[in-house]
Design a protein around this motif. Structure first.
Motif, PDB file in Angstrom:
ATOM      1  N   VAL A   1       0.833  -1.182   0.000  1.00 39.88           N
ATOM      2  CA  VAL A   1       0.000   0.000   0.000  1.00 39.88           C
ATOM      3  C   VAL A   1       0.880   1.248   0.000  1.00 39.88           C
ATOM      4  CG1 VAL A   1      -0.229   0.215   2.516  1.00 39.88           C
ATOM      5  CG2 VAL A   1      -2.035   1.062   1.040  1.00 39.88           C
ATOM      6  N   LEU A   2       0.548   2.179  -0.801  1.00 39.31           N
ATOM      7  CA  LEU A   2       1.323   3.404  -0.980  1.00 39.31           C
ATOM      8  C   LEU A   2       2.758   3.133  -1.414  1.00 39.31           C
ATOM      9  CD1 LEU A   2       0.259   5.889   1.787  1.00 39.31           C
ATOM     10  CD2 LEU A   2      -0.621   5.563  -0.493  1.00 39.31           C
ATOM     11  N   SER A   3       2.974   2.006  -2.102  1.00 36.82           N
ATOM     12  CA  SER A   3       4.335   1.734  -2.558  1.00 36.82           C
ATOM     13  C   SER A   3       4.466   1.925  -4.059  1.00 36.82           C
ATOM     14  CB  SER A   3       4.732   0.304  -2.191  1.00 36.82           C
ATOM     15  OG  SER A   3       3.920  -0.633  -2.865  1.00 36.82           O
ATOM     16  N   GLY A   4       3.437   1.529  -4.813  1.00 37.83           N
ATOM     17  CA  GLY A   4       3.527   1.687  -6.255  1.00 37.83           C
ATOM     18  C   GLY A   4       4.733   0.954  -6.796  1.00 37.83           C
ATOM     19  N   THR A   5       5.669   1.700  -7.404  1.00 35.25           N
ATOM     20  CA  THR A   5       6.856   1.091  -7.986  1.00 35.25           C
ATOM     21  C   THR A   5       8.018   1.021  -7.011  1.00 35.25           C
ATOM     22  OG1 THR A   5       7.548   3.243  -8.826  1.00 35.25           O
ATOM     23  CG2 THR A   5       6.210   1.872 -10.290  1.00 35.25           C
ATOM     24  N   MET A   6       7.819   1.428  -5.769  1.00 36.33           N
ATOM     25  CA  MET A   6       8.895   1.383  -4.797  1.00 36.33           C
ATOM     26  C   MET A   6       9.260  -0.076  -4.482  1.00 36.33           C
ATOM     27  SD  MET A   6       9.569   4.501  -4.338  1.00 36.33           S
ATOM     28  CE  MET A   6       8.978   6.187  -4.149  1.00 36.33           C
ATOM     29  N   THR A   7      10.498  -0.319  -4.098  1.00 32.80           N
ATOM     30  CA  THR A   7      10.985  -1.674  -3.876  1.00 32.80           C
ATOM     31  C   THR A   7      11.443  -1.928  -2.447  1.00 32.80           C
ATOM     32  OG1 THR A   7      13.216  -1.013  -4.555  1.00 32.80           O
ATOM     33  CG2 THR A   7      11.734  -1.860  -6.277  1.00 32.80           C
ATOM     34  N   HIS A   8      11.852  -0.870  -1.711  1.00 33.25           N
ATOM     35  CA  HIS A   8      12.399  -1.051  -0.371  1.00 33.25           C
ATOM     36  C   HIS A   8      11.821   0.018   0.552  1.00 33.25           C
ATOM     37  CE1 HIS A   8      15.347  -3.137  -2.864  1.00 33.25           C
ATOM     38  NE2 HIS A   8      15.856  -3.699  -1.781  1.00 33.25           N
ATOM     39  N   ASP A   9      11.985  -0.212   1.846  1.00 29.77           N
ATOM     40  CA  ASP A   9      11.712   0.872   2.782  1.00 29.77           C
ATOM     41  C   ASP A   9      12.696   0.824   3.943  1.00 29.77           C
ATOM     42  OD1 ASP A   9      10.748  -1.084   4.494  1.00 29.77           O
ATOM     43  OD2 ASP A   9       8.647  -0.549   4.245  1.00 29.77           O
ATOM     44  N   ILE A  10      12.869   1.985   4.540  1.00 28.64           N
ATOM     45  CA  ILE A  10      13.736   2.134   5.705  1.00 28.64           C
ATOM     46  C   ILE A  10      12.835   2.348   6.915  1.00 28.64           C
ATOM     47  CG2 ILE A  10      15.469   3.577   6.832  1.00 28.64           C
ATOM     48  CD1 ILE A  10      16.543   4.282   4.071  1.00 28.64           C
TER      49      ILE A  10
ATOM     50  N   LYS B   1      12.976   3.432  -4.325  1.00 28.57           N
ATOM     51  CA  LYS B   1      13.070   2.578  -5.513  1.00 28.57           C
ATOM     52  C   LYS B   1      14.545   2.348  -5.773  1.00 28.57           C
ATOM     53  CE  LYS B   1      11.697   2.229 -10.369  1.00 28.57           C
ATOM     54  NZ  LYS B   1      11.026   2.904 -11.501  1.00 28.57           N
ATOM     55  N   LEU B   2      14.998   1.096  -5.556  1.00 29.51           N
ATOM     56  CA  LEU B   2      16.426   0.796  -5.587  1.00 29.51           C
ATOM     57  C   LEU B   2      16.692  -0.441  -6.437  1.00 29.51           C
ATOM     58  CD1 LEU B   2      17.216   1.107  -1.762  1.00 29.51           C
ATOM     59  CD2 LEU B   2      17.700   2.829  -3.515  1.00 29.51           C
ATOM     60  N   THR B   3      17.860  -0.434  -7.077  1.00 30.67           N
ATOM     61  CA  THR B   3      18.391  -1.654  -7.664  1.00 30.67           C
ATOM     62  C   THR B   3      19.081  -2.449  -6.555  1.00 30.67           C
ATOM     63  OG1 THR B   3      20.499  -0.609  -8.205  1.00 30.67           O
ATOM     64  CG2 THR B   3      18.747  -0.480  -9.865  1.00 30.67           C
ATOM     65  N   GLU B   4      19.441  -3.689  -6.857  1.00 26.88           N
ATOM     66  CA  GLU B   4      20.113  -4.499  -5.849  1.00 26.88           C
ATOM     67  C   GLU B   4      21.444  -3.878  -5.439  1.00 26.88           C
ATOM     68  OE1 GLU B   4      19.027  -7.107  -4.184  1.00 26.88           O
ATOM     69  OE2 GLU B   4      17.098  -6.893  -5.200  1.00 26.88           O
ATOM     70  N   ALA B   5      22.159  -3.322  -6.424  1.00 21.44           N
ATOM     71  CA  ALA B   5      23.461  -2.706  -6.118  1.00 21.44           C
ATOM     72  C   ALA B   5      23.288  -1.480  -5.227  1.00 21.44           C
ATOM     73  CB  ALA B   5      24.177  -2.336  -7.416  1.00 21.44           C
ATOM     74  N   ARG B   6      22.333  -0.634  -5.579  1.00 19.15           N
ATOM     75  CA  ARG B   6      22.093   0.571  -4.773  1.00 19.15           C
ATOM     76  C   ARG B   6      21.605   0.203  -3.373  1.00 19.15           C
ATOM     77  NH1 ARG B   6      23.095   5.911  -5.498  1.00 19.15           N
ATOM     78  NH2 ARG B   6      20.933   6.659  -5.474  1.00 19.15           N
ATOM     79  N   ALA B   7      20.805  -0.882  -3.259  1.00 21.84           N
ATOM     80  CA  ALA B   7      20.331  -1.315  -1.950  1.00 21.84           C
ATOM     81  C   ALA B   7      21.493  -1.785  -1.077  1.00 21.84           C
ATOM     82  CB  ALA B   7      19.308  -2.449  -2.120  1.00 21.84           C
ATOM     83  N   ALA B   8      22.435  -2.532  -1.678  1.00 21.54           N
ATOM     84  CA  ALA B   8      23.595  -2.982  -0.908  1.00 21.54           C
ATOM     85  C   ALA B   8      24.450  -1.802  -0.463  1.00 21.54           C
ATOM     86  CB  ALA B   8      24.421  -3.953  -1.751  1.00 21.54           C
ATOM     87  N   GLU B   9      24.576  -0.815  -1.347  1.00 21.19           N
ATOM     88  CA  GLU B   9      25.355   0.394  -1.016  1.00 21.19           C
ATOM     89  C   GLU B   9      24.712   1.156   0.132  1.00 21.19           C
ATOM     90  OE1 GLU B   9      25.086   4.440  -3.187  1.00 21.19           O
ATOM     91  OE2 GLU B   9      26.657   3.328  -4.246  1.00 21.19           O
ATOM     92  N   LEU B  10      23.384   1.300   0.080  1.00 16.22           N
ATOM     93  CA  LEU B  10      22.686   2.033   1.137  1.00 16.22           C
ATOM     94  C   LEU B  10      22.733   1.265   2.458  1.00 16.22           C
ATOM     95  CD1 LEU B  10      20.903   4.335   2.138  1.00 16.22           C
ATOM     96  CD2 LEU B  10      18.918   3.148   1.196  1.00 16.22           C
ATOM     97  N   GLN B  11      22.628  -0.050   2.392  1.00 13.24           N
ATOM     98  CA  GLN B  11      22.669  -0.865   3.605  1.00 13.24           C
ATOM     99  C   GLN B  11      23.975  -0.642   4.366  1.00 13.24           C
ATOM    100  OE1 GLN B  11      20.212  -3.440   4.827  1.00 13.24           O
ATOM    101  NE2 GLN B  11      21.501  -2.784   6.515  1.00 13.24           N
ATOM    102  N   ALA B  12      25.065  -0.495   3.629  1.00  5.46           N
ATOM    103  CA  ALA B  12      26.363  -0.288   4.278  1.00  5.46           C
ATOM    104  C   ALA B  12      26.472   1.088   4.942  1.00  5.46           C
ATOM    105  CB  ALA B  12      27.479  -0.463   3.247  1.00  5.46           C
ATOM    106  N   ARG B  13      25.662   2.058   4.487  1.00  6.14           N
ATOM    107  CA  ARG B  13      25.758   3.418   5.017  1.00  6.14           C
ATOM    108  C   ARG B  13      24.779   3.689   6.161  1.00  6.14           C
ATOM    109  NH1 ARG B  13      25.914   7.512  -0.090  1.00  6.14           N
ATOM    110  NH2 ARG B  13      26.621   8.928   1.557  1.00  6.14           N
ATOM    111  N   LEU B  14      23.783   2.824   6.333  1.00  5.73           N
ATOM    112  CA  LEU B  14      22.765   3.086   7.344  1.00  5.73           C
ATOM    113  C   LEU B  14      23.334   2.966   8.755  1.00  5.73           C
ATOM    114  CD1 LEU B  14      19.523   1.276   6.087  1.00  5.73           C
ATOM    115  CD2 LEU B  14      19.940   3.730   6.200  1.00  5.73           C
ATOM    116  N   PRO B  15      22.891   3.829   9.658  1.00  5.68           N
ATOM    117  CA  PRO B  15      23.283   3.672  11.069  1.00  5.68           C
ATOM    118  C   PRO B  15      22.602   2.443  11.665  1.00  5.68           C
ATOM    119  CG  PRO B  15      21.665   5.419  10.829  1.00  5.68           C
ATOM    120  CD  PRO B  15      22.038   5.008   9.437  1.00  5.68           C
TER     121      PRO B  15
END
Length: 809
Positions: free
Chosen positions: A66-75, A177-191
């Motif tokens: 719901v309220l995601s549309g084309t989005m793939t991930h959430d924080i 909305k993330l690709t797998e590569a961008r998701a892995a990159e963001l995961q490494a930067r999250l607190p």
């Protein structure tokens, strides 16, 4: 096969067979409709269960998307909310432009619960972010009118993010909305205080949690189809026997055995298709009712699901129809093959059929014993495979069923030796003389009633085990808990003032606190309880192995954690092993398993951490529940009233919480237990109904077939009342035999369900409890079903004239 030279004659033979079938079913419409009803009920149960399961899953996917549309991930935040400043950092400084903040609240409007979602229309195109279409005028109203809300559905409203936040800053989640590569990159930067999760992984977690539940329901539906297959076999055998004279004439005028075999299979296929169509319609109606029970159970045991509409897909319909047609064709093979192999002279001899049935009885019993042994071996060597366990269970049922005809023959022969009056001896002899037709009805009723016996013992044992476990685990007298909106589970945090208030109450001897949360354990989100125990808390754990006192001392010292029996079973962990836990401040750490405790609260398992160990790795200091142990002689009811007064004050401030005694919790937990097995009871009833239809059909065909025999009895001096008592006696004997035969099979089923299926499904063990009323209920159920099925034939027997019976051919 028909060659060109004999094509014309072959076509005539096929036409003759078609006309013969048409005349038979038009002259016996009740048999046609009962056959179709048996097929339709089996199809309906399979389709209804599939529809309910898939619709509940689709409802969860819809709530995830719901309220995601084309989005793939959430924080989301590990605890609490995502800071507003982090969204600015994510979007502006880190450059994740395809992101959108969401604030979610559950509210009540006019007595109806709904979700209010706050979004930022400027963050992304509204239609893309929301997955819904909102008119441009509505978008303008959201931005310009204070407190404006837009209704999407009865359960969903949308507003500007500031409107939903009010005076409470923070975001429920940030969608990206993330690709797998961008998701892995963001995961490494999250607190460590934030976590990134894909929508696909959330659906996978839901599927893993509910897979065992769905498999159990599917197995119950297949049991209904198995009973239905026995009935189809019974019905087709009856139709062959009733048309033996027509088939004999057809064989004499040129119909080959192959033609007859193919015709009977085609006839069964037509009946299967028509019955399946009726079953689809009935399944949709039944599925709507089962959906309510399935979603209630999933909400009680796993996550909140609100499903109201069935997800009707071609795959579900094709699956149900396909299984039905396969069962119908397999059930028809034996009678069709027998009709094709027997010579025209033998087809006319009923005695030949009975003699053949007696000769096959011993061979079938040997095959049955082999299948039962194979079932035991398959179950024993299949490890943790749930589907294999169910396959072994079905082999057990089929193997036992194959031995029933021999047991019936021996039992009826023994009954013939008893010194009984005329009518009972005639009833026994009548059932014995037509065992080739009555045995299948008895088998179907036996299997259906045995399922009731096995499931009743399993549910009763489970309920007794849960009651004993609750009696032990609820060590405190009173509990104050933050709850979900439905008040069905502990969720959220209590107001910080609660602990000080409770500790200051007169008459309170000891206080324990708990924090209910979810931790990532072995890379899987898992329910967790953070416990600050009192001196009474240790008696609330029943450890499966080891010195309980030593385990508890190490737990109090913060040396490790405790895991539940389901967790240990599914993850292959034992006392002394380590588990990997993802923490806020230290990343992934390995913690030792101090002990494995019995638990029935979480099918996927749970872990328990001491407060000191938890605070070492997490910044969370909240509590979700408080347990109070009253001092000797204290007024527990008075303490509860005072706590409820405080709870009422805080609930007015918007915090849902509940005050319960340990007795209240036990009663509520057992109510949830009963709701959980409500759908199982419904499916058991459906299996019995399928069997009842088969018994009714068998008795109708048998008694009408014996119309001439009954007319001769009338002509020799039998009154209509005596004839009716004879028919009722035969029906009662069939029901009694089915009831008694169901008891051994039911007990075997309960052993497999308790010792194998339940552990493989949910990971817990339980004690088997013996209930005296279960076998009595089983025999009574079989008797009542058989007697009810005989009422209409009995009525017809009483009204039939002697002349019409003697003229019957």
């Amino acid at each position: 096969m028909c060659t060109r030279a004999v094509y014309a004659g072959c076509n005539v033979s096929n036409t003759l067979l078609v006309r013969s079938s048409w005349r038979f079913f038009t002259r016996h419409p009740w048999q046609l409709w009962l056959t179709l009803l048996s097929i339709a009920l089996g199809t309906a149960v399979i389709i209804a269960v599939d529809l309910a399961n898939q619709s509940a899953g689709q409802s969860f996917r819809a709530s995830v998307n719901v309220l995601s549309g084309t989005m793939t991930h959430d924080i989301t935040a590990v605890r609490g909310t995502v800071p507003d400043d982090f969204y600015r950092q994510l979007r502006v400084e880190w450059g994740y432009r395809e992101s959108a903040p969401v604030v979610e609240k559950t509210l009540v409007r006019d007595g109806v619960q709904y979700t209010l979602l706050g979004i930022d229309p400027f963050a992304a195109p509204l239609q893309q972010a929301a997955g819904v279409n909102i008119a441009a005028a509505e978008v303008k109203r959201l931005l310009t009118e204070r407190g404006a809300q837009v209704k999407i559905s009865d359960e969903l409203w949308v507003a500007d993010i500031a409107t939903v936040q009010g005076d409470s800053p923070g975001l429920t989640r940030i969608q990206l909305k993330l690709t797998e590569a961008r998701a892995a990159e963001l995961q490494a930067r999250l607190p460590p205080t934030l976590k990134l999760e894909s929508f696909d992984s959330r659906q996978q977690v839901f599927t893993q949690m509910t897979q065992a539940f769905s498999t159990n329901l599917l197995a119950m539906s297949l049991l209904a189809m198995l009973v239905g297959a026995f009935l189809v076999y019974n019905t087709m055998t009856f139709s062959v026997l009733q048309r033996r004279q027509a088939f004999a004439i057809g064989r004499m005028v040129g119909v080959t055995g192959g033609q007859l075999f193919r015709h009977l299979l085609l006839e069964a296929l037509v009946l299967g298709v028509v019955g399946s169509v009726l079953g689809v319609l009935l399944g949709v109606l039944l599925g709507q009712g089962l959906l309510v029970l399935v979603t209630q159970t999933i909400s009680d045991l796993y996550v909140s699901v609100r499903a109201t509409d069935l997800l009707l897909t071609p795959a579900v319909l094709l699956k149900g129809v396909g299984i039905t047609l396969l069962a119908v064709l397999v059930a028809t093979l034996a009678p069709a093959w027998e009709a094709a192999q027997v010579s025209p002279v033998q087809v006319q001899r009923q005695s030949t059929l009975e003699q053949g049935n007696q000769r096959r009885g011993t061979g079938l019993a040997v095959v049955g014993v082999v299948l039962m042994l194979a079932s035991a071996g398959l179950i024993g060597y299949s490890g943790k495979q749930l589907v294999t366990g169910f396959f072994g269970l079905f082999l057990l049922i089929v193997g036992y069923s194959l031995g029933v005809p021999l047991v019936l023959r021996v039992a009826l022969h023994g009954l013939q030796r008893l010194r009984l009056s005329l009518l009972p001896r005639m009833a026994i002899r009548g059932v014995q003389a037509s065992l080739s037709r009555t045995s299948l009805a008895i088998i179907a009723l036996t299997v259906a009633v045995s399922a009731t016996v096995g499931v009743s013992i399993m549910i009763g044992s489970f309920r007794a085990s849960v009651a004993e476990w609750l009696e032990m685990t609820l060590a405190s007298d009173l509990y104050v808990s933050a709850t979900s909106q439905e008040a069905s589970r502990v969720d959220g945090s209590l107001h910080p003032d609660w602990l000080a208030r409770v500790q200051g109450l007169a008459g309170v001897e000891a206080v324990s606190t708990g924090r209910t949360t979810r931790l990532t354990v072995e890379d899987f989100p898992m329910p967790a309880l953070v416990l600050q125990p009192s001196r009474h808390s240790g008696r609330g754990f029943a450890f499966l192995e080891g010195d309980a006192a030593a385990i508890w001392r190490r737990f109090l010292a913060g040396e490790g954690l405790l895991v539940s029996e389901p967790f240990a079973y599914h993850r292959g962990k034992r006392r002394g092993d380590t588990v990997q836990v993802t923490t806020e401040v230290a990343g992934k750490v390995n913690l030792p398993v101090l002990g494995v405790f019995r638990d029935y609260s979480a099918t996927q398992g749970m872990v328990v951490l001491p407060r000191g160990l938890y605070e070492r790795y997490w910044a969370d200091r909240g509590i979700s529940s408080i347990g109070l142990q009253a001092a000797a002689g204290a007024d527990v009811a008075g303490l509860k009233r005072q706590l409820q007064i405080w709870a009422g004050e805080l609930q007015q401030a918007g915090q849902p919480l509940v005050v319960r005694s340990n007795r209240d919790i036990r009663e509520f937990s057992l109510q949830v237990f009963d709701r959980t097995f409500a759908i199982t009871n419904v499916l058991r009833l459906l299996v019995i109904i399928v069997a009842f239809v088969g018994v009714f059909s068998a008795l109708m065909a048998l008694f009408l077939e014996k119309g001439r025999e009954f007319a001769i009895l009338r002509a020799t001096g039998f009154t209509p009342q005596q004839l009716q008592r004879l028919v009722l006696g035969q029906a009662a004997l069939i029901g009694l035999l089915a009831g008694l035969l169901s008891l051994p099979l039911g007990w075997l089923l309960s052993v497999v369900l308790i010792e194998i299926i339940n552990q493989r499904s949910f990971g817990w063990t339980m004690q088997t409890h013996v209930f005296v009323f279960v076998p009595l209920q089983a025999v009574a159920l079989a008797l009542v079903a058989a007697l009810l099925a005989s009422l209409y034939p009995v009525r017809r027997m009483g009204r039939a004239s002697v002349r019409e019976g003697l003229d019957a051919r």
